[in-house]
Each structure stands twice: as structure tokens, then as C-alpha cells.
Design a protein around this motif. Sequence first.
Motif, short mmCIF file in Angstrom:
data_model
loop_
_atom_site.label_atom_id
_atom_site.label_comp_id
_atom_site.label_asym_id
_atom_site.label_seq_id
_atom_site.Cartn_x
_atom_site.Cartn_y
_atom_site.Cartn_z
N ARG A 180 2.71 -17.20 -16.58
CA ARG A 180 1.83 -16.78 -15.50
C ARG A 180 2.21 -17.46 -14.18
N GLN A 181 2.53 -18.74 -14.27
CA GLN A 181 2.94 -19.45 -13.07
C GLN A 181 4.24 -18.89 -12.49
N ARG A 182 5.17 -18.55 -13.38
CA ARG A 182 6.43 -17.99 -12.92
C ARG A 182 6.21 -16.62 -12.28
N ILE A 183 5.38 -15.79 -12.90
CA ILE A 183 5.08 -14.47 -12.34
C ILE A 183 4.40 -14.61 -10.98
N ALA A 184 3.51 -15.60 -10.89
CA ALA A 184 2.83 -15.81 -9.61
C ALA A 184 3.84 -16.19 -8.53
N ARG A 185 4.81 -17.05 -8.89
CA ARG A 185 5.83 -17.42 -7.91
C ARG A 185 6.68 -16.22 -7.51
N ASP A 186 7.03 -15.40 -8.51
CA ASP A 186 7.84 -14.22 -8.20
C ASP A 186 7.08 -13.24 -7.34
N LEU A 187 5.78 -13.08 -7.62
CA LEU A 187 4.96 -12.18 -6.81
C LEU A 187 4.89 -12.67 -5.36
N HIS A 188 4.78 -13.99 -5.22
CA HIS A 188 4.68 -14.55 -3.87
C HIS A 188 6.02 -14.45 -3.14
N ASP A 189 7.11 -14.75 -3.87
CA ASP A 189 8.41 -14.81 -3.21
C ASP A 189 9.01 -13.43 -2.96
N ALA A 190 8.69 -12.46 -3.81
CA ALA A 190 9.34 -11.16 -3.69
C ALA A 190 8.38 -10.07 -3.24
N VAL A 191 7.44 -9.70 -4.10
CA VAL A 191 6.61 -8.53 -3.83
C VAL A 191 5.70 -8.76 -2.64
N SER A 192 5.05 -9.92 -2.55
CA SER A 192 4.13 -10.15 -1.45
C SER A 192 4.84 -10.12 -0.10
N GLN A 193 6.07 -10.68 -0.06
CA GLN A 193 6.82 -10.65 1.18
C GLN A 193 7.24 -9.22 1.54
N GLN A 194 7.58 -8.45 0.54
CA GLN A 194 7.96 -7.07 0.80
C GLN A 194 6.75 -6.26 1.27
N LEU A 195 5.58 -6.51 0.69
CA LEU A 195 4.38 -5.80 1.13
C LEU A 195 4.02 -6.17 2.57
N THR A 207 3.84 -3.65 5.79
CA THR A 207 2.73 -3.57 6.74
C THR A 207 3.23 -3.65 8.18
N MET A 208 4.12 -4.60 8.47
CA MET A 208 4.64 -4.76 9.81
C MET A 208 5.43 -3.54 10.26
N MET A 209 6.29 -3.02 9.35
CA MET A 209 7.10 -1.87 9.72
C MET A 209 6.23 -0.62 9.90
N SER A 210 5.17 -0.48 9.10
CA SER A 210 4.28 0.67 9.23
C SER A 210 3.54 0.63 10.57
N GLU A 211 3.06 -0.55 10.93
CA GLU A 211 2.35 -0.68 12.21
C GLU A 211 3.29 -0.38 13.38
N ALA A 212 4.55 -0.84 13.26
CA ALA A 212 5.51 -0.57 14.32
C ALA A 212 5.83 0.92 14.42
N ALA A 213 5.90 1.59 13.26
CA ALA A 213 6.19 3.02 13.26
C ALA A 213 5.04 3.81 13.88
N ILE A 214 3.81 3.39 13.62
CA ILE A 214 2.65 4.09 14.19
C ILE A 214 2.67 3.99 15.71
N LYS A 215 3.04 2.81 16.23
CA LYS A 215 3.09 2.63 17.67
C LYS A 215 4.19 3.48 18.31
N GLN A 216 5.27 3.71 17.58
CA GLN A 216 6.39 4.47 18.12
C GLN A 216 6.26 5.97 17.87
N LEU A 217 5.24 6.38 17.12
CA LEU A 217 5.14 7.78 16.71
C LEU A 217 5.03 8.72 17.90
N ASP A 218 4.21 8.36 18.87
CA ASP A 218 4.04 9.23 20.05
C ASP A 218 5.09 8.95 21.12
N LEU A 219 5.50 7.69 21.25
CA LEU A 219 6.43 7.33 22.32
C LEU A 219 7.87 7.74 21.97
N ASN A 220 8.27 7.48 20.77
CA ASN A 220 9.65 7.76 20.38
C ASN A 220 9.68 8.19 18.91
#
Length: 345
Positions: free
Chosen positions: A149-164, A168-181
Motif C-alpha cells: 500500500r505504501q509503494r502504491i501510494a508513492r507511485d500514485l503520488h509520483d506518477a498519476v497525481s502529477q499527470q492529473l 488540469t493545467m493543460m486543460s485550463e490553458a486550452a480553455i483560455k486559448q479556445l476563443d483566441l487561438n
Amino acid sequence: MKNRFSSIRFSYIISHLNGFFLTLITILAVLLSIYVWFSPEWLTSNSIFLFIGLYSVIAFVVSVYVGFRSSGDLKQRMDYLSVLITQLANGNYQSKIYFNEGDELNRIGNELNELGEKLQNQVISLQRLADEKAELAKSAHKSAVIEERQRIARDLHDAVSQQLFALTMMSEAAIKQLDLNPNVAKEQMTEVANAAHQAQSEMRALLLHLRPVHLSGDPLPRGVSKLVEELKQKSQIDFHLTIDDSLTLSEATEEHVFRIIQESLSNILRHANATEVKIEVIKRGRELFLHIADNGIGFDLSNDNAKKTSYGLKTMKERCEELGGNFTIRSNIDEGTYIDIRIPC
């Protein structure tokens, strides 16, 4: 050509030719001495050289023939010894060789037979230790669950959580650029889709490790089949499984093989980007053969960048060696990865 002239058969022929040459010199010396000292009428220089010439031709042919024939048995017995050594090197410790002659080769053959028996006993001891280790692993199951469980928690934090977070950041950036570009927004959404796909692969790989360490009472064929069927439903990879439903192994061997397959599939989901995976579990005689292949991107085994999968590969190799087996992996860039394992049963 050089190896041919250094063979046992050629050495035998050379030794006979050496004997012929020494004999020829001796006979010539004796005849010349008699001719010089006593000068008998029946012994002339012509007769001496005629005799020497005939003797040379006949003795040369006989030496070559006898050397070739007399070395045949020795060469055959040496070939038998070479085949036995190759069999032992490949893990076929049941192979034996027997000679009727009571010479040194017979002694070497008997010593190789004893070596094979000792290696076979060591394999049996390794498998017995693996069984004992499996029992100890069961008794320490609770601590293993906590560590997992501890190893899975570390993997979730190091891999999946960072990717999520990146999603989020890329989605917000895309929404801002949707009308402009819109073109830039489209590129960013493509990156979002790729990142989501990678996060999904990471999550599937982590879910594989959440499965129980043991087969939970299922035999190996059923456990592997259930694992593959589950992955077929949750991924776009085309799996091809070949396994004998009547396959019976010791409990420790089944658990090690199951975990090896789990670890290899986890690596494929995380890193291979494969569309097709082939798994074969076949028992031939007294050996179990395991073959896992994918058509993914592969990697350079000599490159330091392959360290991201080295831990999983090291674990698989250690599990294989605990059972006295041989672990082989082949991979190249854009040529997929192939794992071959042979375990004595």
C-alpha cells in the motif's frame, strides 16, 4: 580451416606421419651403413632408393588411413562429452553418458554424470527453499500488504497525481486559448489526450500490483487467464495467451510464475506502448517454458535510460533464479521486447 587442422583426427594423422618419418630415417640410415661398411652384392644404391620410395608411398597411405580410423572412436567419444557439457550448461541435468572403456575419458564422463546429479540436487534444494520461502511469505502477509500500500501510494503520488495535475493545467490553458487561438487550443487538447492515455496506462499498471500476492486458491492457468481477460476488457492491447489448462506445478513455482507475468504485463502497460502481447506457458518434459513478447517501442538494454524498467526486470530475474531457472531478455528500439524463461520442474 585452422580449426580443422587442430582437430583430434588431424593430430592423430600427424602423429602417425611423424612415426613413419622417424622409421623411414632409421631404415635409410641402417641400409646406407650396411652399404658403406660391407658393400654386399645384393644391396645396391638403386635398390636402396627403390625400397625407400616404395616404403614411403605405402607407409604414407597406411599412416593416413590408420590415423583417420584410429581417431574416429576418440573423436566420437569427445563429441559425446561436448554434447553432455552443453546439455548441463542449458540446464538439462538429467542427461547422462556411459562409456564401456575404462580409460581417462570414461573417468571424465563419470565425473560429469556426478556433476549433473549434484546440479539437479541443487535445483531441488532451491525449489524446496522457494516452497519454504512461500510459507514464510504467507505468514508475513499483513506486513507485505502494508508495504504494498505504501509503494502504491508513492507511485500514485509520483506518477498519476502529477499527470492529473498536468492535465488540469493543460486543460485550463486550452480553455483560455479556445476563443483566441483555436489552433493552439487544438494542439493543447491533443497533449491532454496523450497525457490522459499515459495516466490511464499507469493506473492499469498500478492496479495490477493491487492484486493479491498469491493466486487465492486458483491454479496458475486459471489465474493467468483471469488476469489476461481483465486486461483485455480494460485496454486496447490484443492479448494472445497459450497455456495448458491441465498444467500442475508446486505452489511456490505457480506463485513466482504468476508474479513474473504480472510484473512483465505491468512494464508493458507502463512503458511499451504495445498493441499486441503474446504469452506462452508450456511444459515440456521436466521443464517449464515461459515466453512473453510485445510489439512495443522496445529499449536499449545497454542504455542507462532503461533503468526505469530495471527494477521490474531485476525482480523477475530474481524470482526465476530462486526456482533454479534461466532468464533471458531481448529488446531493441522499435522492435519490441521478448522475455524467455526456462524453469526445471
